[in-house]
Design a protein around this motif. Structure first.
Motif, short mmCIF file in Angstrom:
data_model
loop_
_atom_site.label_atom_id
_atom_site.label_comp_id
_atom_site.label_asym_id
_atom_site.label_seq_id
_atom_site.Cartn_x
_atom_site.Cartn_y
_atom_site.Cartn_z
N MET A 381 0.74 -1.22 0.12
CA MET A 381 -0.10 -0.10 0.05
C MET A 381 0.86 1.33 -0.09
O MET A 381 0.47 2.26 -0.90
N ALA A 382 2.04 1.19 0.88
CA ALA A 382 2.73 2.18 0.66
C ALA A 382 3.44 2.73 -0.77
O ALA A 382 3.54 3.76 -1.00
N ALA A 383 3.82 1.64 -1.22
CA ALA A 383 4.34 1.66 -2.80
C ALA A 383 3.42 2.30 -3.49
O ALA A 383 3.71 3.12 -4.43
N PHE A 384 2.10 1.98 -3.53
CA PHE A 384 1.16 2.39 -4.45
C PHE A 384 0.98 3.80 -4.31
O PHE A 384 0.77 4.69 -5.28
N MET A 385 0.73 4.16 -3.08
CA MET A 385 0.51 5.60 -2.57
C MET A 385 1.84 6.32 -2.95
O MET A 385 1.56 7.55 -3.80
N TYR A 386 2.93 6.04 -2.86
CA TYR A 386 4.12 6.77 -3.33
C TYR A 386 4.06 6.75 -4.91
O TYR A 386 4.37 7.93 -5.46
N ARG A 387 3.72 5.81 -5.62
CA ARG A 387 3.77 5.72 -7.21
C ARG A 387 2.44 7.06 -7.45
O ARG A 387 2.66 7.44 -8.35
N PHE A 388 1.47 6.88 -6.81
CA PHE A 388 0.32 7.63 -7.07
C PHE A 388 0.59 8.96 -6.78
O PHE A 388 0.25 9.69 -7.76
N GLU A 414 9.57 3.81 0.30
CA GLU A 414 8.24 4.16 0.22
C GLU A 414 7.55 4.34 1.73
O GLU A 414 6.84 5.13 2.16
N LEU A 415 7.86 3.42 2.63
CA LEU A 415 7.36 3.37 3.90
C LEU A 415 7.68 4.49 4.77
O LEU A 415 7.00 5.24 5.33
N THR A 416 8.99 4.81 4.45
CA THR A 416 9.51 5.99 5.25
C THR A 416 8.80 7.26 4.67
O THR A 416 8.90 8.25 5.35
N TRP A 417 8.83 7.39 3.54
CA TRP A 417 8.13 8.53 2.89
C TRP A 417 6.61 8.69 3.31
O TRP A 417 6.32 9.64 3.72
N LEU A 418 5.94 7.54 3.48
CA LEU A 418 4.77 7.48 3.95
C LEU A 418 4.71 8.18 5.33
O LEU A 418 3.80 8.84 5.80
N ARG A 419 5.57 7.86 6.34
CA ARG A 419 5.73 8.29 7.53
C ARG A 419 5.97 9.92 7.55
O ARG A 419 5.41 10.61 8.27
N SER A 420 6.91 10.21 6.45
CA SER A 420 7.25 11.62 6.70
C SER A 420 6.25 12.61 6.24
O SER A 420 5.93 13.69 6.63
#
Length: 453
Positions: A381-388, A414-420
C-alpha cells in the motif's frame, strides 16, 4: 417564537447515582438499596412525550441531567401535542435534549400518499415502502424545523403498535418492516441528524426478524426492572440489533428513566450512512469522506441499507478502483489484451487495474499476475501511494523509524516517505507491520490523508 430554540439546549453537569437512580430503584422495586459506585461519565435522565401533557403523567424533576423528547404521538405522521411545551421546558431548565420519533408500518392510504415520492424510484413495493419510511422521517424533521430546534440526535422508536400493527407473520412481512425503517434512517441521515434505534429484544425480533445493524446506536429498553442492576447491565450485554448500546432505559410506570453507557456523557453523535460503522469510532470522518467523494459507496444490502465492512481487508482489485476514482476517474480505454495473466477484460474492475498498470502504480508480481482477490499488505500500500503521488524526490533516513522495518527491506523508501508525510505513522509500539493486510477503514484514512498531497 424567539431565537433561543435555534440552538441546542445548553450542556449541564452529569449527575451520579445518588438521587435520581436511588429514587428510581425505590419506586421501581420497593427496595432501599445502597448507592452503587458512580461512574464519572454516566449521566441519568428521563424521556418525555405526549403522556406528559398537562393532566397526564408527571414531568421529571428539573435537576435531571438530560431528557429525550418524543416528537410523535404514538404513531408516525402524528405530532406530540405538547412538543413546544416540552422543548421550552427543557430549554428553560438548561437541560440537554435529544428527540425520538415513532416508526410505524404504513396504512394503505399512507402508502398511496408517500410511496411514489422519495429517494427510491418507486419501481417496486420495496422501494415504495422505503419512500414511506423516508416520509415518516421527514415528518419528524418538519416538526423540528417548525420549532427551530436542532436536537442533534433523533432516535427511532421501533416497537409493536396495536393501533397500527407491524405485519409480522412471515419473513417476507418482517423484511417489509425493515424497508420502512431503512427509509426513516436515511431521512434522518440526509437531514444531518445522528440516529439510533429504541427497542427491546422481543419486539425487535417480532418486527424485524432480529435484523443486525452493528453500526447503529441502541437505546435499550428494560421495562420494569427485574433486579437492581438490569439497566446498567444492558450497557455491556449484546444488544437486540448488534449495535452499541448508548442509552439504557427502565420504567416504574410513572417515569421512564435513562442512563448513558460506555463511559460517554449524554451528547450528540454523528451517524454514518453505513449501518455497520458506529459513531465515535476512529476513521468515521474519513469513511464518510470516501463515500461522499464517490470513491467507495460500499455494499447495498437487501433492505436498502449501505454497509462498508470497515474491518475487512481491502482486496487488490477494490484498491485499484479506489485509486482510479481518487484520480478523478480519468478517461481511459483499457487494452483488449490484459497486462496480467490472472485478469481478463471481463474481470470486475478490469479497467481500473489496467489503468494502475499503465500508470506504473501497480506492475503486478514477477509471474505476471495481479492477484486481484488477495488483500493489500501495508508495505505494498505504501508503494502504491508513493507512485500515485508521482514518486516524489525523497531521501530515506539512514536509521529506520519503525522497529520492524529494516533499511534493506523492500519498499523501505516508500514506507519512510509515507511516515514523513503523516499518511501513516505506524502503531503506538513503534512498529509498521508491513506484512499485515490493510483494513478498509484504515484505507479510507490513508486516502483521505493522501488526497491533498
Amino acid at each position: 417564537m424567539t431565537n433561543r430554540r435555534h440552538t441546542r439546549c445548553a450542556a449541564r453537569p452529569s449527575r451520579t447515582l445518588t438521587g435520581l437512580l436511588a429514587v428510581a430503584m425505590v419506586l421501581a422495586l420497593g427496595l432501599v438499596l445502597p448507592a452503587a459506585p458512580a461512574r464519572a461519565a454516566t449521566d441519568y435522565g428521563y424521556d418525555i412525550s405526549w403522556p406528559q401533557c398537562p393532566n397526564g403523567q408527571p414531568m421529571p424533576p428539573t435537576d435531571t441531567s438530560f431528557v429525550i423528547i418524543g416528537l410523535t404521538r404514538g404513531l408516525a405522521f402524528t405530532e406530540n401535542p405538547c412538543l413546544q411545551m416540552h422543548v421550552d421546558w427543557a430549554f428553560d431548565n438548561g437541560l440537554p435534549a435529544q428527540a425520538y420519533a415513532m416508526a410505524t408500518f404504513p396504512t394503505s392510504a399512507q402508502l398511496d400518499d408517500h410511496g411514489d415520492n422519495g429517494p427510491w424510484p418507486a419501481a417496486s413495493r420495496a422501494d415504495r415502502l422505503r419512500n414511506v419510511g423516508y416520509a415518516e422521517g421527514m415528518a419528524a424533521v418538519t416538526s423540528l424545523a417548525r420549532l427551530g430546534w436542532d436536537p442533534g440526535v433523533v432516535w427511532v422508536d421501533v416497537e409493536p403498535r396495536p393501533a397500527q400493527p407491524w405485519p409480522s407473520t412471515t419473513s417476507a412481512q418482517r423484511m417489509e418492516n425493515r424497508y420502512v425503517i431503512t427509509g426513516l434512517l436515511r431521512a434522518l441521515h440526509d437531514s444531518g441528524y445522528g440516529f439510533g434505534i429504541y427497542s427491546y429484544l422481543n419486539g425487535w425480533n417480532e418486527i424485524t426478524d432480529g435484523w443486525q445493524l452493528t453500526g447503529v446506536p441502541v437505546w435499550a429498553a428494560s421495562g420494569h426492572l427485574d433486579y437492581p442492576t438490569e439497566a446498567e447491565e444492558k450497557c455491556t450485554a449484546a444488544s437486540f440489533s448488534g449495535g452499541p448500546v448508548f442509552i439504557s432505559q427502565w420504567t416504574d410506570g410513572s417515569y421512564d428513566y435513562n442512563l448513558t453507557c460506555g463511559g460517554e456523557s449524554f451528547g450528540d453523535f454523528t451517524s454514518s450512512r453505513f449501518v455497520d460503522f458506529p459513531p465515535r469510532v476512529q476513521f468515521l470522518t474519513e469513511v464518510e469522506w470516501l463515500a461522499g467523494e464517490g470513491i467507495s459507496t460500499g455494499w447495498t444490502e437487501p433492505e436498502g441499507t449501505l454497509t462498508y465492512r470497515p474491518w475487512q481487508p481491502i482486496d487488490r482489485d477494490a484498491m485499484a478502483a479506489f485509486f482510479y476514482r481518487l484520480a478523478g476517474s480519468p478517461a481511459y480505454t483499457p487494452p483488449a489484451v490484459s497486462p496480467f495473466t490472472d485478469v481478463t477484460p471481463a474481470t470486475p474492475f478490469y479497467a481500473e487495474m489496467a489503468w494502475m498498470h499503465d500508470e506504473g502504480i501497480a506492475t503486478g508480481f514477477p509471474d505476471g499476475s495481479y492477484r486481484p482477490w488477495e488483500p493489500v499488505n501495508r508495505d505494498a500500500m505504501a508503494a502504491f501511494m508513493y507512485r500515485f503521488a508521482n514518486s516524489p524526490t525523497f531521501t530515506a533516513p539512514g536509521t529506520s523509524p519503525f522497529t520492524d522495518v529494516a533499511t534493506t527491506d523492500q519498499f523501505y523508501l516508500e514506507l519512510t516517505w509515507l511516515r514523513s508525510t503523516g499518511i501513516s505513522t505506524g502503531w503506538p509500539d513503534g512498529s509498521y507491520r508491513p506484512g499485515e493486510p490493510v483494513m478498509r477503514d484504515a484505507m479510507a484514512a490513508f486516502l483521505y490523508r493522501l488526497d491533498p498531497i
